[in-house]
Design a protein around this motif. Sequence first.
Motif, short mmCIF file in Angstrom:
data_model
loop_
_atom_site.label_atom_id
_atom_site.label_comp_id
_atom_site.label_asym_id
_atom_site.label_seq_id
_atom_site.Cartn_x
_atom_site.Cartn_y
_atom_site.Cartn_z
N ALA A 27 0.07 47.42 2.74
CA ALA A 27 -0.47 46.71 3.90
C ALA A 27 -1.99 46.60 3.83
CB ALA A 27 -0.05 47.41 5.19
N SER A 28 -2.66 47.65 3.38
CA SER A 28 -4.12 47.65 3.30
C SER A 28 -4.63 46.68 2.25
CB SER A 28 -4.64 49.06 3.00
OG SER A 28 -4.46 49.91 4.10
N CYS A 29 -3.91 46.57 1.12
CA CYS A 29 -4.31 45.60 0.08
C CYS A 29 -4.27 44.18 0.63
CB CYS A 29 -3.40 45.72 -1.13
SG CYS A 29 -3.76 47.14 -2.16
N PHE A 30 -3.22 43.86 1.38
CA PHE A 30 -3.11 42.53 1.98
C PHE A 30 -4.27 42.29 2.94
CE2 PHE A 30 1.80 42.80 1.54
CZ PHE A 30 1.68 42.61 0.17
N PHE A 31 -4.57 43.29 3.76
CA PHE A 31 -5.64 43.16 4.75
C PHE A 31 -7.01 43.02 4.07
CE2 PHE A 31 -8.98 45.25 7.24
CZ PHE A 31 -8.98 44.45 8.37
N ASP A 32 -7.28 43.86 3.07
CA ASP A 32 -8.59 43.84 2.41
C ASP A 32 -8.86 42.50 1.73
OD1 ASP A 32 -9.02 46.43 3.24
OD2 ASP A 32 -8.42 47.34 1.33
N THR A 33 -7.85 41.96 1.06
CA THR A 33 -8.02 40.65 0.41
C THR A 33 -8.26 39.56 1.45
OG1 THR A 33 -6.63 41.29 -1.47
CG2 THR A 33 -6.91 38.94 -1.08
N ALA A 34 -7.48 39.61 2.53
CA ALA A 34 -7.63 38.61 3.59
C ALA A 34 -9.02 38.69 4.22
CB ALA A 34 -6.56 38.80 4.65
N LEU A 35 -9.49 39.89 4.51
CA LEU A 35 -10.80 40.05 5.15
C LEU A 35 -11.92 39.54 4.24
CD1 LEU A 35 -12.50 41.10 7.50
CD2 LEU A 35 -12.54 43.34 6.40
N LEU A 36 -11.86 39.88 2.96
CA LEU A 36 -12.90 39.44 2.02
C LEU A 36 -12.98 37.92 1.95
CD1 LEU A 36 -15.01 40.08 -0.18
CD2 LEU A 36 -13.13 40.17 -1.83
N LEU A 37 -11.82 37.28 1.85
CA LEU A 37 -11.81 35.82 1.69
C LEU A 37 -12.13 35.11 3.00
CD1 LEU A 37 -8.75 35.61 -0.71
CD2 LEU A 37 -11.16 35.35 -1.28
N VAL A 38 -11.76 35.69 4.12
CA VAL A 38 -12.14 35.11 5.42
C VAL A 38 -13.65 35.19 5.60
CG1 VAL A 38 -12.01 35.42 7.92
CG2 VAL A 38 -9.92 35.47 6.56
N VAL A 39 -14.23 36.33 5.27
CA VAL A 39 -15.69 36.49 5.37
C VAL A 39 -16.39 35.51 4.43
CG1 VAL A 39 -17.62 38.07 4.97
CG2 VAL A 39 -15.55 38.88 6.11
#
Length: 442
Positions: A27-39
């Motif tokens: 779950a954290s890997c999905f969140f970290d990738t999403a946050l980086l690309l959204v930023v």
Amino acid sequence: MVLPSCCQMIFAVVRQIETVVVLEQLASCFFDTALLLVVRDRSSNASYPGLSEEASRQRAMSDFYMTYNLIVSLVPILPALLLAKLSDRGRRKAPIVVPLGGYVLSRLGLLLVLIVGLPVQLMFGAAVLFGLSGGYSAFWPGVMTLASLGSTATDRSKVLMRVELLYGAAGLVGSLISGHLFLVNSSTLGDGVVLLIVSTLLNLLIFIHSIVLLQVKVSSSDENGHLLSSTSDNAAFAEAPGGINRVNMVLLFATAFLYDFAVGGAVEILGVFVLKEPLSWSATQVGYGNAAGCIIFLTSFVGVILFRRCFSDVTLILIGMVSFASGIYFMSFVTTTYMFYLARSLNLFALIPMPTIRSLLSQQVPSSSYGTTLTSLQLTLKFAGLAYIPAYTKIYQRTLDWFPGFVFTLSSIFTVLGMIPISIVRCRSPRSNQCYRRIQGD
């Protein structure tokens, strides 16, 4: 007859802490990738006087992560200590269950940013909620406490490294999938929404699982109190009759602080570094890069299994630190994707030091103090974060035009400095071994 026994075995595995670690890391890997690309997407229109478009985007991204990570590091300090106290008073699941609730709330925050179109700065508020739940500062010591309670002192470093291995294997799978999932969308949902929905549902599942199914197991050695290690190489860490060897404790904390300062500072910048020219990675490449980092969990575990037969725990820590120092120094000069993976390949054993340090620290105290000791270590690492997050961010911004890899050279230097206190521990070992043998003879 075979089916019921198979079901019982599966149920027993599901109740172990390793299941929580694997699902949470996915779950954290999905969140970290999403946050980086959204930023990255939200920073594409950033503009600073005197800076180019690319430099402005890099500064906006690094400034966001500096603020976000400072909040994540600072806010959990008091909640994590309170949860550690609850753990040592018998509520061993509290440092795991409460932070998992915070994970769910932070994922929902980013989901709102994407779906409703709210400013990405909303994630600062989500970070506060996550920190008030204890965050990673409470969750990971809670995991390490349960793993330590279920192992003997002799096998503890191997057991803790196995937990790290599963954490890394889940990270490998999650990172490989995350870049592709980020690009999955329907006619009404944009990029990243499906990825975040999956991440949020996984975190909700783990939260419920930790309340209902998670089992706290205590080994027979910990039920009888703290036992001295019978391995002479690690005898320097055996608890003396008069109390804890506080000099070694201080040296271990100092080693952990300096090493985390080096590793955390480098990782802090690495995600932003690969998005700038000349690398300019896509979402899929970001996932692959994260997966390369997760493979290090596997190689470090293999290293522990192989080296622990010939070397003491202190030597294992030094091997891991040399591995990281060499790889991160090479990263300073990376200009192509293949060079990035070459630098990563030098970090094969870079994850050995921290679980080994945790193992040695846990052998200094009775089981009733595991939670407080390991949480104190985690908070020490958070204080390191409070120092390296702004320091590395500002240094990266200042050196972006002439040597963007300078921060990685800096990390290599701090790793070498971290070898000094652990080497002092190694030099102290012969006297401790003599003392240990004298106690055994008496």
